[in-house]
Enzyme design. Sequence first.
Site, PDB file in Angstrom:
ATOM      1  N   ARG A   3      69.867  48.575  36.691  1.00 61.71           N
ATOM      2  CA  ARG A   3      68.429  48.819  36.520  1.00 61.71           C
ATOM      3  C   ARG A   3      67.628  47.565  36.175  1.00 61.71           C
ATOM      4  NH1 ARG A   3      69.889  52.325  39.698  1.00 61.71           N
ATOM      5  NH2 ARG A   3      69.836  54.521  39.109  1.00 61.71           N
ATOM      6  N   ASP A  30      67.186  56.421  33.012  1.00 59.47           N
ATOM      7  CA  ASP A  30      66.684  55.377  33.906  1.00 59.47           C
ATOM      8  C   ASP A  30      65.208  55.084  33.711  1.00 59.47           C
ATOM      9  OD1 ASP A  30      69.056  54.666  35.056  1.00 59.47           O
ATOM     10  OD2 ASP A  30      68.858  55.969  36.799  1.00 59.47           O
ATOM     11  N   ASP A  82      63.332  62.177  47.672  1.00 59.26           N
ATOM     12  CA  ASP A  82      62.479  62.083  46.492  1.00 59.26           C
ATOM     13  C   ASP A  82      61.508  60.910  46.577  1.00 59.26           C
ATOM     14  OD1 ASP A  82      63.879  64.247  45.646  1.00 59.26           O
ATOM     15  OD2 ASP A  82      64.798  63.308  43.899  1.00 59.26           O
ATOM     16  N   SER A 124      73.738  65.084  42.201  1.00 60.03           N
ATOM     17  CA  SER A 124      72.973  63.865  42.409  1.00 60.03           C
ATOM     18  C   SER A 124      73.907  62.662  42.371  1.00 60.03           C
ATOM     19  CB  SER A 124      71.903  63.732  41.320  1.00 60.03           C
ATOM     20  OG  SER A 124      71.253  62.494  41.396  1.00 60.03           O
TER      21      SER A 124
END
Length: 416
Positions: free
Chosen positions: A109, A138, A27, A192
């Site tokens: 994050r 996210d 990605d 994922s």
Amino acid sequence: MAISAESDHDLKGKVKRVVLAYSGGLDTSIILKWLQETYGCEVVTFTADLGQGEELGPAREKALMLGIKAEHIFIEDLREEFVRDFVFPMFRANAVYEGVYLLGTSIARPLIAKAQIEIARRVGADAVCHGATGKGNDQVRFELSYYALEPSIRIIAPWREWEFKSRTDLIDFARTHQIPIAKDKEGDAPFSVDANLLHSSSEGKVLEDPAVKAPEMVYQRTISPMSAPDKVTTIRIGFANGDAVSIDGKPLSPATLLKALNDLGRDNGIGRLDLVENRFVGMKSRGIYETPGGTILLAAHRAMESITLDRGAGHLKDELMPRYAELIYNGFWFSPERGMLQALIDKSQEHVEGEVTLELYKGNVIVIGRSSPKSLYSSTLVTFEDDRGAYDQKDAAGFIRLNALRLRTLGQRGRG
């Protein structure tokens, strides 16, 4: 510095250099090439080593292959900072989201965003870019952190812009631009995965039906509790100022200590969680989380607090914890309210020191002992034997009558 009001679509032609949060996977490799084509800008890649357990060298090689200058490829080892400045402060609060989730993705994050903004300043970039989808949490966590740290930063979020509609579209783009595709990406990925030193999380595809048991192949960090050894593992965790500092008397750095707890948790089938959670963006999602070391650490920290923290302080912390956890989950690590709560929490940890003994057995973390030079536990007060006058049991009568006064008044009214 003025606050920019530019939307994503206003940026084309204005961005000269962008820092991309880059994993080296399919990605973000597609995003890298898409940025070059769509924005015609110079791309700087940033890869954070948070202990995800993957070799990061291939990310550098793929970035070079895609035309990135060597001096514009940044791979930063953030493991110690991650545990010391993000994971440990969160664990001082005993933070869990919706009662069970140890926030392994959420807490990573803000650090990634912080490092990304620092690199953007260093290289003179005028934008940053992330690969989060438009349906998840996210995107919110990254962008709230970007704006808090650099209010006028320009943000590119490809998943909210591009025309790709499916995994097939992405793979076709990759083939057209000769971007290497791992064999397991040729079709739909089964799920994922996101990982760091604190946890791994798996979502999507085979996990989307919450009524169906997750296949064993989903689990990345732990063996099944049923397959764990029929033998108890006993460990001692030392604390100072609310943070774990040693295992079995051996001082360890934050990241090294968490890695050791992860290994112990993995081998004993500890830390698995199958959760349907409420995303900040409004939908429910099902995820499989594995937090082996964190699960052990939480149990040990609460045990340490049980003998060192005053009742009022401990209960106040428990009342505030859900709010604190929600702030982290929703992406408000750099908000003033999180900072205020952190100051209160850190103050409460001044005397949280000592050692906790635990048994690990087939998915269970069992506290069997705790000791501290700052202990508030008094065997003299709680003993059923002669307490030598330390506590007069007759005093309890007045205490109870005073606390019962309003209840007796209400009862009399109820009886007319």
